[in-house]
Write an enzyme that holds these catalytic residues in place. Structure first.
Site, short mmCIF file in Angstrom:
data_model
loop_
_atom_site.label_atom_id
_atom_site.label_comp_id
_atom_site.label_asym_id
_atom_site.label_seq_id
_atom_site.Cartn_x
_atom_site.Cartn_y
_atom_site.Cartn_z
N GLN A 1 14.17 70.15 0.72
CA GLN A 1 14.66 68.97 1.43
C GLN A 1 14.67 69.14 2.95
OE1 GLN A 1 17.66 66.13 -0.20
NE2 GLN A 1 19.00 67.18 1.23
N ASP B 1 26.51 73.20 -1.54
CA ASP B 1 26.71 71.80 -1.16
C ASP B 1 27.03 71.00 -2.42
OD1 ASP B 1 26.75 69.26 -0.07
OD2 ASP B 1 24.58 69.14 0.22
N GLU C 1 20.56 76.72 1.48
CA GLU C 1 21.55 75.81 0.90
C GLU C 1 21.09 75.33 -0.47
OE1 GLU C 1 23.08 71.31 1.98
OE2 GLU C 1 22.70 72.71 3.62
N LYS D 1 31.53 68.24 4.08
CA LYS D 1 31.22 66.85 4.39
C LYS D 1 32.46 66.03 4.04
CE LYS D 1 26.34 67.29 2.99
NZ LYS D 1 25.38 66.95 1.91
N LYS E 1 25.86 71.23 11.15
CA LYS E 1 24.56 70.74 10.67
C LYS E 1 24.53 69.22 10.83
CE LYS E 1 21.80 70.36 6.44
NZ LYS E 1 21.84 70.48 4.96
N ARG F 1 25.47 63.46 7.12
CA ARG F 1 24.74 62.99 5.96
C ARG F 1 23.43 62.36 6.43
NH1 ARG F 1 27.96 63.19 1.22
NH2 ARG F 1 25.89 63.31 0.27
N SER F 2 22.55 62.04 5.50
CA SER F 2 21.27 61.46 5.89
C SER F 2 21.43 60.04 6.45
CB SER F 2 20.31 61.45 4.70
OG SER F 2 20.89 60.79 3.59
N GLU G 1 16.35 62.08 8.70
CA GLU G 1 17.22 62.77 9.65
C GLU G 1 16.49 63.15 10.93
OE1 GLU G 1 19.32 65.94 7.76
OE2 GLU G 1 20.34 64.60 6.36
#
Length: 432
Positions: free
Chosen positions: A163, A312, A285, A337, A388, A366-367, A205
């Site tokens: 990803q 995650d 991750e 998150k 991040k 988040r995206s 992103e």
């Protein structure tokens, strides 16, 4: 005038994917105002909190009229009169009001926006930057950034199985310098792909959206981009991967479309370990799915003394799952998150659980994002050590990187870049 909540308002705004999202605005009796915007993920674990969407045909089903209405009809009356400085009590009230384990009734998008807005209002009442209010006098570090160069997986039409292909600069010495180095790498990567031909735009992103022939092709290209930028791979700049393995299969097996098809759980773990040996990888991750504890533990046991293994989807910012992972020998770092669990207090509990285990902690975007910069302050004020956000383009990403530059500048000579100290002790030792 007091710090008690006078009003709570919700409204529909728009996120970076052009989808509706929720903003909450909290006004205190003192006149202090706090606002926050809920982010939204594309790659979501089954165990995380759930956004409330309207469904139907309008906005592709992503409308938030119900979530906004719930703020006015239920959340506002319940919170009015509460002290905004008591974040734990406010968040407990939100959880009790929702009454579900995953915020499904009121919606995690409504709950998280209100929770963060209350925090902003309390900091405004104290007349302090949010990060300083959170630190409460404790010494903090400027977080190490983790920045996307190539986007793949659910964020880029699955052009790659992995990803996120990212870079980290633990030896940069400052946040400003880390961004400067990343800019060099990002531009070099773009030039390499333009010359080679697989450049097809940018992902959700902001990272390059390439068309690689294999996952290893992407790793090779990123390594070459680091060197072409004038920096040393595996010294000045390291690779960080978000495998997002949950999107590739489950505990019974994984499918790598760009490589050789179906892998068993054991083979998937072995493939990740192999990549870590062949490339200058410092952080990985979700190398396994959300319930594949055996593979997570296998990867951690094999390379966790020199590579950060981040949970995650397997942890979903949940303190209890952090403890379960630690007992299983899975992971040595937790992604944090706030919208994944729903409230500021619950997110901090997960971070504290990770730190208590000697793990690394990464506050993450988040995206689907916005101009909201809350996470820059959380990463700093909570002394998380890592942040991040996404790539080095697109304004919803740059807003957070730029906010970190302001925070670092405000600290002046007292600014302490986390660098190697952001990692679990064995990994930090390898970077010394």
């Amino acid at each position: 005038m007091t710090s008690r909540i006078a009003s709570v308002t919700g409204r529909q705004l728009w996120d970076s994917r052009g989808r509706p999202t929720v903003e909450a605005e909290v006004i205190l009796e003192s006149g202090a105002v706090g606002r926050a915007i809920a982010p939204a993920g594309a790659s979501r674990g089954a165990h995380e909190a759930i956004d409330l969407r309207d469904g139907g045909t309008a906005y592709g089903g992503f409308g938030v009229n119900g979530a906004v209405a719930g703020i006015g009809a239920e959340i506002a009356p319940a919170l009015t009169g509460m002290d905004a400085r008591d974040q734990a009590a406010v968040d407990a009230a939100l959880c009790a009001l929702d009454g579900t384990p995953n915020k499904a009734r009121l919606g995690a998008n409504a709950v998280v926006a209100v929770s963060m807005a209350v925090l902003h209002a309390a900091a405004a009442h104290a007349r302090e930057p949010l990060w300083r209010y959170l630190a409460n006098g404790a010494k903090v570090r400027i977080p190490l950034p983790e920045i996307q160069i190539f986007g793949g997986g659910a964020h880029a039409g699955r052009r790659t199985d992995v990803q996120d292909f990212m870079v980290m600069c633990p030896k940069a010495g400052s946040f400003r310098r880390a961004l400067e180095i990343t800019d060099d790498v990002y531009r070099a990567a773009g030039k390499l792909m333009e010359a080679k031909g697989p450049l097809t735009g940018v992902a959700d992103e902001g990272g390059w959206w390439p068309n690689f022939s294999s996952n290893e092709d992407a790793l090779d290209t990123l390594t070459r981009a680091i060197e072409a930028s004038g920096h040393r791979a595996g010294d000045e700049v390291y690779i960080s991967l978000d495998i997002a393995a949950n999107e590739l299969g489950d505990a019974s097996g994984y499918s790598l479309a760009l490589d050789d098809g179906r892998l068993t759980s054991e083979e998937m773990a072995a493939r990740i370990v192999e990549w870590a040996k062949r490339y200058p990888i410092l952080s990985i991750e979700d190398p396994a799915g959300q319930d594949d504890w055996a593979a997570m533990a296998a990867v951690t046991a094999a390379i966790g003394d020199r590579v950060q293994i981040i949970g995650d989807d397997v942890l979903v910012t949940n303190a209890d799952r952090v403890e379960r992972a630690a007992e299983a020998g899975a992971c040595n770092a937790a992604l944090i998150k706030v919208n994944q669990v729903g409230t500021v207090t619950e997110a901090k509990a997960a971070l504290d659980a990770a730190v208590a285990r000697g793990w690394g902690a990464i506050v993450s975007a988040r995206s689907g994002e916005s101009e909201d910069v809350t996470i820059a302050h959380l990463a700093t004020g909570w002394n998380a050590g890592q942040l991040k956000v996404g790539s080095f383009t697109r304004s919803e990403r740059m807003a957070k990187w730029n906010e970190m530059l302001r925070i670092e500048e405000s600290l002046g000579a007292e600014a302490d870049y986390a660098g190697a100290s952001a990692f679990a002790a064995p990994i930090a030792a390898t970077l010394a």
